[in-house]
Design a protein around this motif. Structure first.
Motif, PDB file in Angstrom:
ATOM      1  N   ARG A 154       0.914  -1.239   0.010  1.00  0.00           N
ATOM      2  CA  ARG A 154       0.132  -0.063  -0.126  1.00  0.00           C
ATOM      3  C   ARG A 154       0.836   1.294   0.077  1.00  0.00           C
ATOM      4  NH1 ARG A 154      -1.311   0.817   6.277  1.00  0.00           N
ATOM      5  NH2 ARG A 154       0.697   0.050   6.834  1.00  0.00           N
ATOM      6  N   GLY A 155       0.331   2.205  -0.122  1.00  0.00           N
ATOM      7  CA  GLY A 155       0.985   3.653  -0.028  1.00  0.00           C
ATOM      8  C   GLY A 155       1.609   3.631   1.374  1.00  0.00           C
ATOM      9  N   GLY A 156       2.750   4.493   1.607  1.00  0.00           N
ATOM     10  CA  GLY A 156       3.223   4.598   2.681  1.00  0.00           C
ATOM     11  C   GLY A 156       4.074   5.829   2.951  1.00  0.00           C
ATOM     12  N   LEU A 157       3.899   6.959   1.974  1.00  0.00           N
ATOM     13  CA  LEU A 157       4.593   8.261   2.090  1.00  0.00           C
ATOM     14  C   LEU A 157       4.056   8.784   3.682  1.00  0.00           C
ATOM     15  CD1 LEU A 157       4.491   9.951  -1.172  1.00  0.00           C
ATOM     16  CD2 LEU A 157       6.185   8.436  -0.216  1.00  0.00           C
ATOM     17  N   GLY A 158       5.007   9.479   4.418  1.00  0.00           N
ATOM     18  CA  GLY A 158       4.809   9.985   5.599  1.00  0.00           C
ATOM     19  C   GLY A 158       5.295   9.172   6.726  1.00  0.00           C
ATOM     20  N   GLU A 159       5.784   7.998   6.586  1.00  0.00           N
ATOM     21  CA  GLU A 159       6.464   7.339   7.543  1.00  0.00           C
ATOM     22  C   GLU A 159       7.888   7.175   7.376  1.00  0.00           C
ATOM     23  OE1 GLU A 159       5.424   2.919   7.903  1.00  0.00           O
ATOM     24  OE2 GLU A 159       3.495   3.303   6.595  1.00  0.00           O
ATOM     25  N   SER A 160       8.657   6.958   8.365  1.00  0.00           N
ATOM     26  CA  SER A 160      10.161   6.977   8.361  1.00  0.00           C
ATOM     27  C   SER A 160      10.499   6.540   6.924  1.00  0.00           C
ATOM     28  CB  SER A 160      10.859   6.447   9.475  1.00  0.00           C
ATOM     29  OG  SER A 160      12.277   6.298   9.474  1.00  0.00           O
ATOM     30  N   LEU A 161      11.514   7.170   6.403  1.00  0.00           N
ATOM     31  CA  LEU A 161      12.117   6.508   4.856  1.00  0.00           C
ATOM     32  C   LEU A 161      12.568   5.233   5.116  1.00  0.00           C
ATOM     33  CD1 LEU A 161      12.318   7.238   2.048  1.00  0.00           C
ATOM     34  CD2 LEU A 161      14.902   8.149   2.590  1.00  0.00           C
ATOM     35  N   ASP A 162      13.219   4.787   6.087  1.00  0.00           N
ATOM     36  CA  ASP A 162      13.772   3.628   6.175  1.00  0.00           C
ATOM     37  C   ASP A 162      12.807   2.470   6.187  1.00  0.00           C
ATOM     38  OD1 ASP A 162      16.391   4.797   6.071  1.00  0.00           O
ATOM     39  OD2 ASP A 162      16.697   4.611   7.950  1.00  0.00           O
ATOM     40  N   TYR A 163      11.767   2.655   6.945  1.00  0.00           N
ATOM     41  CA  TYR A 163      10.732   1.962   7.102  1.00  0.00           C
ATOM     42  C   TYR A 163       9.468   1.827   6.048  1.00  0.00           C
ATOM     43  CZ  TYR A 163      13.255   1.721  11.546  1.00  0.00           C
ATOM     44  OH  TYR A 163      13.985   1.455  12.401  1.00  0.00           O
ATOM     45  N   GLN A 164       9.581   2.703   5.133  1.00  0.00           N
ATOM     46  CA  GLN A 164       8.356   2.765   4.140  1.00  0.00           C
ATOM     47  C   GLN A 164       8.606   1.439   3.218  1.00  0.00           C
ATOM     48  OE1 GLN A 164       8.310   6.478   1.730  1.00  0.00           O
ATOM     49  NE2 GLN A 164       8.200   7.607   3.684  1.00  0.00           N
ATOM     50  N   ALA A 165       7.276   0.834   2.637  1.00  0.00           N
ATOM     51  CA  ALA A 165       7.156  -0.057   2.002  1.00  0.00           C
ATOM     52  C   ALA A 165       7.976   0.144   0.776  1.00  0.00           C
ATOM     53  CB  ALA A 165       5.897  -0.457   1.663  1.00  0.00           C
ATOM     54  N   ASN A 166       8.056   1.192   0.178  1.00  0.00           N
ATOM     55  CA  ASN A 166       8.653   1.582  -1.197  1.00  0.00           C
ATOM     56  C   ASN A 166      10.281   1.489  -1.062  1.00  0.00           C
ATOM     57  OD1 ASN A 166       6.534   2.368  -2.967  1.00  0.00           O
ATOM     58  ND2 ASN A 166       6.801   4.389  -2.080  1.00  0.00           N
ATOM     59  N   THR A 167      10.731   1.810   0.069  1.00  0.00           N
ATOM     60  CA  THR A 167      12.337   1.519   0.559  1.00  0.00           C
ATOM     61  C   THR A 167      12.527   0.017   0.673  1.00  0.00           C
ATOM     62  OG1 THR A 167      12.408   3.567   1.655  1.00  0.00           O
ATOM     63  CG2 THR A 167      14.171   2.286   1.996  1.00  0.00           C
ATOM     64  N   ILE A 168      11.646  -0.454   1.290  1.00  0.00           N
ATOM     65  CA  ILE A 168      11.906  -2.082   1.560  1.00  0.00           C
ATOM     66  C   ILE A 168      11.740  -2.862   0.416  1.00  0.00           C
ATOM     67  CG2 ILE A 168      11.043  -4.124   2.651  1.00  0.00           C
ATOM     68  CD1 ILE A 168      10.244  -2.099   5.002  1.00  0.00           C
ATOM     69  N   VAL A 169      10.769  -2.518  -0.703  1.00  0.00           N
ATOM     70  CA  VAL A 169      10.869  -3.525  -1.843  1.00  0.00           C
ATOM     71  C   VAL A 169      12.062  -3.187  -2.617  1.00  0.00           C
ATOM     72  CG1 VAL A 169       8.237  -3.596  -1.635  1.00  0.00           C
ATOM     73  CG2 VAL A 169       9.356  -1.700  -3.020  1.00  0.00           C
ATOM     74  N   SER A 170      12.411  -1.825  -2.915  1.00  0.00           N
ATOM     75  CA  SER A 170      13.600  -1.501  -3.395  1.00  0.00           C
ATOM     76  C   SER A 170      14.766  -2.247  -2.854  1.00  0.00           C
ATOM     77  CB  SER A 170      13.777  -0.248  -3.288  1.00  0.00           C
ATOM     78  OG  SER A 170      15.200   0.190  -3.899  1.00  0.00           O
ATOM     79  N   THR A 171      14.796  -2.462  -1.704  1.00  0.00           N
ATOM     80  CA  THR A 171      16.200  -3.152  -0.910  1.00  0.00           C
ATOM     81  C   THR A 171      16.057  -4.641  -1.353  1.00  0.00           C
ATOM     82  OG1 THR A 171      16.271  -1.618   0.753  1.00  0.00           O
ATOM     83  CG2 THR A 171      17.305  -3.831   1.014  1.00  0.00           C
ATOM     84  N   MET A 172      14.744  -5.349  -1.217  1.00  0.00           N
ATOM     85  CA  MET A 172      14.656  -6.630  -1.486  1.00  0.00           C
ATOM     86  C   MET A 172      14.885  -7.028  -2.935  1.00  0.00           C
ATOM     87  SD  MET A 172      11.130  -7.694   0.598  1.00  0.00           S
ATOM     88  CE  MET A 172      11.195  -7.833   2.248  1.00  0.00           C
ATOM     89  N   ALA A 173      14.518  -5.942  -3.612  1.00  0.00           N
ATOM     90  CA  ALA A 173      14.740  -6.377  -5.354  1.00  0.00           C
ATOM     91  C   ALA A 173      16.256  -6.174  -5.764  1.00  0.00           C
ATOM     92  CB  ALA A 173      13.783  -5.374  -6.007  1.00  0.00           C
ATOM     93  N   LYS A 174      16.949  -5.157  -5.106  1.00  0.00           N
ATOM     94  CA  LYS A 174      18.332  -5.251  -5.291  1.00  0.00           C
ATOM     95  C   LYS A 174      19.043  -6.421  -4.680  1.00  0.00           C
ATOM     96  CE  LYS A 174      18.112  -0.229  -5.618  1.00  0.00           C
ATOM     97  NZ  LYS A 174      18.186   1.108  -5.076  1.00  0.00           N
ATOM     98  N   ARG A 175      18.846  -6.787  -3.720  1.00  0.00           N
ATOM     99  CA  ARG A 175      19.701  -7.893  -3.171  1.00  0.00           C
ATOM    100  C   ARG A 175      19.406  -9.415  -3.628  1.00  0.00           C
ATOM    101  NH1 ARG A 175      22.336  -7.098   1.823  1.00  0.00           N
ATOM    102  NH2 ARG A 175      22.109  -9.346   2.203  1.00  0.00           N
ATOM    103  N   THR A 176      18.140  -9.380  -4.414  1.00  0.00           N
ATOM    104  CA  THR A 176      17.753 -10.748  -4.949  1.00  0.00           C
ATOM    105  C   THR A 176      17.906 -10.760  -6.610  1.00  0.00           C
ATOM    106  OG1 THR A 176      15.398 -10.219  -4.948  1.00  0.00           O
ATOM    107  CG2 THR A 176      16.179 -11.350  -3.052  1.00  0.00           C
ATOM    108  N   GLY A 177      18.328  -9.649  -7.175  1.00  0.00           N
ATOM    109  CA  GLY A 177      18.230  -9.550  -8.490  1.00  0.00           C
ATOM    110  C   GLY A 177      16.881  -9.387  -9.341  1.00  0.00           C
TER     111      GLY A 177
END
Length: 344
Positions: free
Chosen positions: A175-198
């Motif tokens: 879901r949307g998540g703007l407004g939460e701490s950047l490190d814990y936003q879903a957008n940030t997390i999916v970006s990290t997951m994708a980069k770590r798994t190709g």
């Protein structure tokens, strides 16, 4: 026939105490990467004198590496911890606790890590590692994985690894998540997951909570509508669980809504919905992304949450009845078991 563990508990109880102590030392050092003796002693509630004797023994066994900078676990130590994990769980009742919670809520799997995430950042990291193992096992080629935000899911993202790149997989925010701490936003997390798994990822740049007019307007935007359609087709959802009042304050929900949540008996929050003790949805915030009906149709739903303070909230979401796997810690699991005791 008695198991070896039961025989040891009767004849050599001191041996199990020593084994548990050394296991916890190795595990804490592994989770810390590098740690000093004083910090380690404090985190394990152990005197430095006792800890020195144990770490000297573990060093002699080539399970720990110790130098002026501190101590870290050796490759042999890591292998030993992996081999000991199922034995440790059986020895201290975690396997039995996993099975009891699994049966009570009708789950496919429950994974419990030792410790309390509320009290130890190392336990939260271990919770993330266990979540990684569950997610890695569940993923197939060309999957869409929807992920919520939060500090525990951030731990999963930071430790996620795969043997071969997942080029056909997509990680998307639930879901949307703007407004939460950047490190814990879903957008940030999916970006990290994708980069770590190709893998690949999509972002949803909309606020966490929307007014009705804003929601209607946003859902008419082709780009937003397209990503929301992808999110709602996810085969796997991995989500956290929060205390209702804590999450309401964190998301700056207005006072009138907070009062309504209290009146409705809201106890837990997950993927934008608030649940009462019985697992019924008592309030939902209008948000772009996954809806409750999508969760009900999702093939694999994984909840990752821990800490003694979240025991009741986790039990409430499990009663909702649409999770398949729960990854939690010992402190939360004991609270959940106490709740089960009250019901039986």
């Amino acid at each position: 026939m008695q198991s070896l563990i039961e025989i040891q508990q009767q004849l050599l109880p001191d041996l199990l105490i020593v084994m548990r102590k050394r296991y916890l030392i190795l595990r804490q050092v592994m989770l810390s990467d590098m740690i000093g003796r004083r910090t380690l002693a404090a985190s394990l509630d152990m005197t430095e004198r006792v800890l020195r004797a144990e770490t000297d023994f573990l060093k002699a066994q080539e399970l720990l590496l110790i130098d002026a900078a501190g101590m870290r676990i050796s490759d042999a130590g890591k292998r030993l911890l992996e081999d000991m994990e199922p034995f440790y769980k059986a020895m201290f009742g975690l396997s039995e606790l996993e099975e009891r919670i699994r049966k009570h809520f009708g789950l496919k799997q429950v994974v419990i890590v030792s410790g309390d995430s509320d009290a130890s950042p190392h336990t939260k990291r271990e919770l993330g590692r266990a979540g990684c193992a569950v997610l890695s096992k569940a993923m197939k080629n060309d999957d869409v994985i929807a992920v919520t935000g939060g500090s525990t899911l951030a731990q999963v993202a930071n430790q996620l690894t795969v043997q071969t790149p997942l080029k056909g997989n997509w990680f998307v925010p639930a879901r949307g998540g703007l407004g939460e701490s950047l490190d814990y936003q879903a957008n940030t997390i999916v970006s990290t997951m994708a980069k770590r798994t190709g893998a690949q990822y999509r972002m949803l740049h909309v606020p966490d909570h929307l007014g009705e007019e804003a929601y209607t307007s946003l859902m008419q935007e082709p780009n937003v509508r397209e990503i929301v359609e992808v999110i709602r087709k996810a085969r796997i959802v991995i989500h956290g669980i929060g205390d209702a009042m804590v999450m309401a304050r964190r998301r700056r929900v207005d006072a009138a809504v907070v009062d309504a949540l209290k009146a409705e008996g809201a106890l837990a929050e997950s993927f934008g919905y608030y649940f009462d003790r019985s697992g019924s949805v008592v309030h939902k915030m209008l948000t772009a992304g996954l809806r409750i009906e999508d969760i009900m149709e999702t093939e694999v739903v994984i909840a990752i949450a821990g800490g003694r303070s979240k025991g009741e909230a986790i039990a409430a979401v499990m009663r909702f009845g649409h999770d398949d796997v729960l990854v939690t810690d010992e402190a939360a699991a004991l609270e959940i078991a106490a709740i089960i005791d009250q019901e039986e």
